[in-house]
Design an enzyme around this catalytic site. Structure first.
Site, PDB file in Angstrom:
ATOM      1  N   ASN A  30       0.748  -1.135  -0.188  1.00  0.00           N
ATOM      2  CA  ASN A  30       0.069  -0.152  -0.019  1.00  0.00           C
ATOM      3  C   ASN A  30       0.959   1.278  -0.166  1.00  0.00           C
ATOM      4  OD1 ASN A  30      -0.332  -1.270   2.711  1.00  0.00           O
ATOM      5  ND2 ASN A  30      -1.078   0.868   3.265  1.00  0.00           N
ATOM      6  N   ASP A  31       0.831   2.221   0.828  1.00  0.00           N
ATOM      7  CA  ASP A  31       1.240   3.570   0.795  1.00  0.00           C
ATOM      8  C   ASP A  31       2.732   3.579   0.437  1.00  0.00           C
ATOM      9  OD1 ASP A  31      -1.151   3.379   2.090  1.00  0.00           O
ATOM     10  OD2 ASP A  31      -0.388   4.461   3.852  1.00  0.00           O
ATOM     11  N   SER A  86       2.710   3.894   8.182  1.00  0.00           N
ATOM     12  CA  SER A  86       3.241   4.823   7.101  1.00  0.00           C
ATOM     13  C   SER A  86       3.820   6.017   7.801  1.00  0.00           C
ATOM     14  CB  SER A  86       2.263   5.467   6.330  1.00  0.00           C
ATOM     15  OG  SER A  86       1.893   4.849   5.487  1.00  0.00           O
ATOM     16  N   ARG A 114      -1.645   9.240  13.277  1.00  0.00           N
ATOM     17  CA  ARG A 114      -0.538   8.410  12.646  1.00  0.00           C
ATOM     18  C   ARG A 114      -0.054   9.199  11.319  1.00  0.00           C
ATOM     19  NH1 ARG A 114      -5.081   5.467  12.158  1.00  0.00           N
ATOM     20  NH2 ARG A 114      -6.063   5.347   9.880  1.00  0.00           N
ATOM     21  N   ASP A 115       1.008   8.666  10.873  1.00  0.00           N
ATOM     22  CA  ASP A 115       1.624   8.916   9.380  1.00  0.00           C
ATOM     23  C   ASP A 115       2.316  10.174   9.732  1.00  0.00           C
ATOM     24  OD1 ASP A 115       0.050   6.639   8.620  1.00  0.00           O
ATOM     25  OD2 ASP A 115      -1.547   8.003   7.756  1.00  0.00           O
TER      26      ASP A 115
HETATM   27  C1  FRU Z   1      -3.419   4.946   4.229  1.00  0.00           C
HETATM   28  C2  FRU Z   1      -3.181   4.048   5.716  1.00  0.00           C
HETATM   29  C3  FRU Z   1      -2.124   5.106   6.682  1.00  0.00           C
HETATM   30  C4  FRU Z   1      -1.622   4.046   7.594  1.00  0.00           C
HETATM   31  C5  FRU Z   1      -1.417   2.614   6.526  1.00  0.00           C
HETATM   32  C6  FRU Z   1      -1.258   1.552   7.064  1.00  0.00           C
HETATM   33  O1  FRU Z   1      -3.570   3.812   3.321  1.00  0.00           O
HETATM   34  O2  FRU Z   1      -4.128   3.716   6.452  1.00  0.00           O
HETATM   35  O3  FRU Z   1      -2.916   5.845   7.260  1.00  0.00           O
HETATM   36  O4  FRU Z   1      -0.389   4.323   8.177  1.00  0.00           O
HETATM   37  O5  FRU Z   1      -2.269   3.073   5.741  1.00  0.00           O
HETATM   38  O6  FRU Z   1      -0.886   0.566   6.153  1.00  0.00           O
END
Ligand code: FRU
Length: 481
Positions: free
Chosen positions: A40-41, A102, A169-170
């Site tokens: 993913n990200d 992330s 987060r992030d």
């Molecule tokens: C976005 C997200 C982030 C998180 C990550 C987890 O797609 O939900 O907010 O940190 O993916 O995989």
């Protein structure tokens, strides 16, 4: 600490997935994708001593995802050929055991400082929004991008301000003058998305400074993956809100990603918006983009070419083939007429095979273009009088323009993806990047983008245009050696 058994199982599962993947014609030719399993990200994007580092959320042992993610890692020196590197971060500690979520990279001197969210889910009867979850902010120091020389929790979950759920987060870190700043995405207890800001003098001790940006109107319950930067002195704030209601021609997906232009008041640390929130992409598969400044000081964005929680609306048939999702092309950002424009970065021209150009002078009926390969680039410059046309490509994908709205339609090869629309006036230029199972279209030189995954079975590389009476067509097969 992850046990030996965890790694044995991971490697066994990866070996099994690799066999399936080896037979999959939907593997992409020039987009980044997981070697095996789930991606993913994009995370930790940076360029350090010439090397471009692309880290990403990664579950290498399971194509459906759902397990604690690691940070996967790919490197390049030219944005075109990438090398698969060993996992960079793994959910190895009490503070991140349910996922190295992330985060971002901040290069200073001869070190890279990474910041990520350590996700923890406590056992028990929890909803993991209002209780049961920790999201710790973790700092990692590396002097090469491959090895960790220091790893520390810098904001433990219980140090976050009151009034928020467990979703904070992030982290994205940047510097102004001598001060470091960190922004984080958050969800309040009354379900509003916000962006928090912290400051630091040394990257280890962080002071909470309040809400960098939030709105009073209803604009989603959670804002993920915030990013702040300047382009030509213009302040830009990017984030991925969840919970915005769908409209006919906008916000059509389950979750969205976009930006606001404005100005930061550096005394109060508040972002004041000057434009509405605008979506960065209007296709089915775009989320959680992140940007960085490369060594040429270009602002480059990579997005996740995918989206979470879409089942049962649509599904991805590559799961059965051992992998899922990919990243968009790297896109260079600029500001034009108070809007962000995104253009494929120029290095992608290295993928081009022999150029063919066709000038359509006064055609009636259908024009068919046989492309030589399933991975290609095509730029169509339309005469300004063209206001109604359609282009059929891939197996059953249709781009239709009626003078004000562009619609992308997928047939069965969309696996449930059907229509996406966007309003765009005077559509005169389409720049299409077609890959074996993806299409990215840049409209009017990056004024808007539309990105989707499609899974054709019939590899007929034909482009059929109707209503295109006067146009210049540039075509290149794309070859990744
Ligand atoms: C976005 C997200 C982030 C998180 C990550 C987890 O797609 O939900 O907010 O940190 O993916 O995989």
């Amino acid at each position: 600490m992850l046990e030996k058994e965890y790694w044995e199982v991971l490697h066994q599962k990866q070996a099994y997935l690799k066999q399936k993947i080896a037979q999959d014609p939907w593997r992409l030719v020039y987009h980044l994708m997981p070697e095996t399993g789930w991606m993913n990200d994009p995370n930790g994007l940076c360029q350090f001593n010439g090397t471009i580092h692309f880290y990403h959320q990664y579950v290498p042992q399971e194509a459906a995802g759902g397990l604690a993610p690691h940070w996967g890692h790919k490197t390049s020196t030219n944005f075109v050929s990438f090398q698969e590197e060993p996992l960079f971060l793994s959910p190895n500690h009490a503070y991140d055991r349910d996922g190295v979520y992330s985060g971002s990279a901040f290069v200073e001197g001869n070190q890279i400082h990474f910041f990520y969210t350590g996700n923890v889910k406590h056992p028990g009867d929890h909803d993991y929004t209002y209780s049961g979850r920790e999201q710790n902010t973790v700092h990692v120091v590396s002097d090469d991008g491959f090895t960790v020389i220091k790893q520390e929790v810098v904001i433990p979950h219980d140090a976050y301000p009151a009034g928020f759920t467990d979703h904070i987060r992030d982290p994205k870190v940047f510097k102004r003058g001598d001060v470091y700043y960190m922004i984080l995405g958050a969800r309040t207890v009354d379900n509003q998305g916000k962006i928090l800001i912290y400051e630091s003098d040394n990257l280890s001790e962080w002071r909470y400074r309040g809400i960098f940006f939030g709105v009073d109107d209803d604009f989603g319950y959670m804002w993920e993956c915030p990013d702040y930067f300047q382009i030509d002195g213009q302040d830009v704030l990017l984030f991925s809100p969840q919970g915005i209601l769908n409209q006919r021609d906008a916000f059509q997906n389950r979750y969205h990603s976009g930006y606001i232009l404005g100005t930061v008041d550096w005394e109060t640390l508040r972002f004041k918006h000057a434009t509405p929130f605008r979506e960065l992409d209007h296709g089915f598969d775009f989320y959680a983009p992140q940007t960085f400044s490369d060594e040429q000081e270009r602002r480059i964005l990579w997005g996740w070419m995918g989206l979470g929680d879409t089942m049962p609306e649509y599904s991805n048939p590559t799961v059965a083939r051992g992998w899922q999702h990919a990243a968009t092309l790297p896109r260079e950002l600029k500001v034009r007429d108070q809007k962000l424009v995104q253009q494929p970065i120029t290095e992608l021209q290295r993928l081009r095979g022999v150029h063919q150009q066709r000038h359509i002078q006064s055609s009636v009926g259908e024009i068919t273009y046989q492309t030589a390969t399933t991975a290609y680039e095509m730029a169509i410059t339309l005469d300004k009088s063209e206001s109604k046309w359609q282009i059929a490509l891939l197996e059953d994908t249709l781009l239709q323009y009626d003078g004000t709205t562009l619609t992308m339609t997928h047939g069965p090869s969309g696996y449930g993806r059907k229509h996406r629309r966007l309003k765009i006036d005077h559509l005169k230029h389409l720049h299409m990047y077609v890959d074996t199972s993806a299409i990215e279209v840049f409209l009017n030189h990056g004024a808007a983008c539309i990105t989707s995954r499609v899974y054709p079975t019939n590899r007929k590389p034909t482009v059929a245009m109707t209503g295109v009476n006067q146009a210049l067509i540039d075509y290149w097969p794309l070859i990744n050696e």
